[in-house]
Design a protein around this motif. Structure first.
Motif, PDB file in Angstrom:
ATOM      1  N   CYS A  62     -10.347 -15.490  25.486  1.00 52.26           N
ATOM      2  CA  CYS A  62     -10.660 -16.757  26.150  1.00 52.26           C
ATOM      3  C   CYS A  62     -10.977 -16.451  27.611  1.00 52.26           C
ATOM      4  CB  CYS A  62      -9.482 -17.725  26.072  1.00 52.26           C
ATOM      5  SG  CYS A  62      -9.825 -19.254  26.982  1.00 52.26           S
ATOM      6  N   HIS A 121     -11.768 -18.615  29.835  1.00 56.57           N
ATOM      7  CA  HIS A 121     -11.213 -19.671  30.694  1.00 56.57           C
ATOM      8  C   HIS A 121      -9.771 -19.345  31.087  1.00 56.57           C
ATOM      9  CE1 HIS A 121      -9.232 -23.613  31.425  1.00 56.57           C
ATOM     10  NE2 HIS A 121     -10.334 -23.811  32.125  1.00 56.57           N
ATOM     11  N   CYS A 159      -7.161 -24.444  25.865  1.00 56.96           N
ATOM     12  CA  CYS A 159      -8.161 -25.129  26.686  1.00 56.96           C
ATOM     13  C   CYS A 159      -9.314 -25.670  25.859  1.00 56.96           C
ATOM     14  CB  CYS A 159      -8.700 -24.183  27.758  1.00 56.96           C
ATOM     15  SG  CYS A 159      -9.612 -22.803  27.064  1.00 56.96           S
TER      16      CYS A 159
HETATM   17 ZN   LIG Z   1      -8.429 -20.949  26.653  1.00 54.40          ZN
END
Ligand SMILES: [Zn+2]
Ligand SMILES: [Zn+2]
Length: 458
Positions: A17, A19, A44
């Motif tokens: 991920c 993010h 997220c």
């Molecule tokens: Zn994430």
């Protein structure tokens, strides 16, 4: 293992991920396990990038490694078996199929080798299968379904060489062999069944470069084998040629198995091969909650659990979980406000110890506290009066003052009388409550019970 999962340190991460900057395993993402092409982050909700495919360079750069594979010590007996049995047979064309049968152990080993290479990474620490693979029926089934197309191509090419011409036989053999690795992969991925062959084109298209290497070897290697045998025929006695043919066949078979196995290991994730070890078994909601807990997003989890306990389906476990979270987060006010509904759930589940603990906890905050609802008081008293007679008396004693309209008042006072008489020996007090029941309740069953109690205590 390149990257372990952030929340499962023993499991290899398949996703990243960007993010959150986390490597995650299949358990920790929202994705389809059978087509591991895309997944979303449970924290997220962003799309994730796949990671973890071993990229050790193109397959052809390691070709020498595969060509030498059959000469590894554990595999040498296979070559010897095929060569010796082929050499021992009388030199007749009709014996060709029998000579191919001498390859049976090699077929099974090759199937096991492919399964080993393509399987979960943990088991890949062993480079080669052991002889016990010959005792596994799955290896034999795969082996026979994989051998079938290869033997058909060999048979057809051989027939053409004899019946038509040598170039025609070589051409058909060389072209037919281009398909064999795809059929082997199809059996490897989809299992040993005739329907598996239908998926073969997938494996050519989705990994074209690596497939090209395997198909090239299958085709050119087989032509090379035939050429070598043809040369040997001129210089060696026939028996030796037969032995050499068996040896070369075994070599070709094992090299191709090694190539196919590693293609599956590299690209198997696209085809739904489970290489991440354990399968995802927990439902998505549970996995989401676990991941959020691991990531310390307690507030997010709390929102979910607060929603869950409001539903009718909420279990004792859900309530317990929510209660614990509130405790961890220090939300004592909210926790205290939920005591009665929590108690109600515990009582309905007959979780008396937990119910008592909850009451004790609440009475620590407020020593006078007792559940307000008369139904709850009666239900709790019925469950705990033998263990905690004092509490039962407290729960039941002035119900007629506070809740004169309570429908089960007679039931409650009957129980109270019973506790007073049987647990505390207060027959006089008990008699007062029995009289109350007699005078206030018209129910014949209750009156009957009152009479029974008097008889029992007399
Ligand atoms: Zn994430
Ligand atoms: Zn994980």
């Amino acid at each position: 293992m390149k990257h372990p999962c952030k929340y499962h340190p023993g499991t290899e991460a398949l996703w990243y991920c960007a993010h959150d900057g986390l490597h995650l395993c299949q358990q920790c993402v929202d994705g389809d396990e059978d087509h591991r092409m895309e997944a979303r982050c449970l924290l997220c909700n962003h799309d994730l990038a796949p990671v973890g495919q071993d990229q050790v360079g193109p397959l052809w750069q390691r070709l020498d490694h595969y060509l030498q594979l059959p000469f590894a010590l554990p595999l040498l007996p296979l070559l010897a078996i095929w060569a010796v049995l082929a050499a021992l047979l009388p030199p007749l064309w009709m014996m060709v199929p029998v000579a191919l049968l001498a390859g049976l152990p090699t077929f099974a080993f090759s199937a096991a080798l492919m399964a080993l290479r393509a399987g979960p990474r943990k088991s890949r620490r062993v480079a080669l299968p052991g002889w016990d693979c010959l005792g596994e029926s799955t290896a034999w089934q795969s082996a026979l379904w994989q051998a079938l197309p290869a033997l058909l191509v060999i048979g057809l090419a051989g027939f053409l060489v004899v019946a038509v011409s040598i170039p025609a036989g070589l051409l058909v053999g060389g072209l037919g062999m281009l398909l064999v690795p795809a059929l082997w992969l199809a059996v490897l991925v989809n299992g040993a069944a005739p329907g598996a062959y239908a998926a073969a084109p997938t494996y050519m298209i989705s990994a074209p470069r690596d497939y090209g290497v395997a198909a090239g070897f299958a085709s050119l290697g087989s032509v090379l084998v035939v050429a070598l045998i043809a040369v040997a025929m001129d210089v060696l006695p026939l028996r030796f040629v037969q032995g050499l043919a068996g040896l070369l066949a075994g070599w070709w078979w094992l090299v191709l198995a090694g190539l196919c196995g590693d293609i599956a290991a590299r690209h198997g994730r696209l085809w739904g091969l489970n290489q991440g070890g354990r399968r995802v078994t927990q439902p998505l909601a549970e996995r989401r909650q676990r991941t959020q807990l691991c990531a310390g997003r307690f507030d997010k989890v709390l929102l979910t659990t607060a929603k869950v306990i409001k539903t009718k389906k909420a279990t004792v476990g859900d309530w317990h979980h929510h209660d614990r979270l509130l405790a961890v987060l220090g939300k004592d006010e909210e926790r205290a406000a939920l005591v009665e509904p929590y108690l109600d759930v515990l009582i309905r589940a007959d979780a008396w110890s937990e119910a008592l603990a909850l009451v004790a906890r609440q009475r620590k905050r407020d020593p006078q506290w007792l559940p307000g609802a008369p139904v709850l008081r009666l239900a709790l008293a019925e469950g705990i009066y033998e263990r905690e007679p004092k509490l039962a008396v407290g729960l039941l004693k002035d119900l007629h003052d506070k809740h004169p309209d309570f429908a089960d008042l007679g039931e409650a006072y009957l129980l109270l009388a019973k506790v007073l008489a049987e647990q505390f020996g207060l027959a006089g007090k008990a008699e007062q409550y029995l009289r109350f029941v007699e005078s206030h309740c018209r129910d014949a069953r209750l009156r009957q019970k009152v009479a029974e109690c008097r008889d029992a205590w007399a």
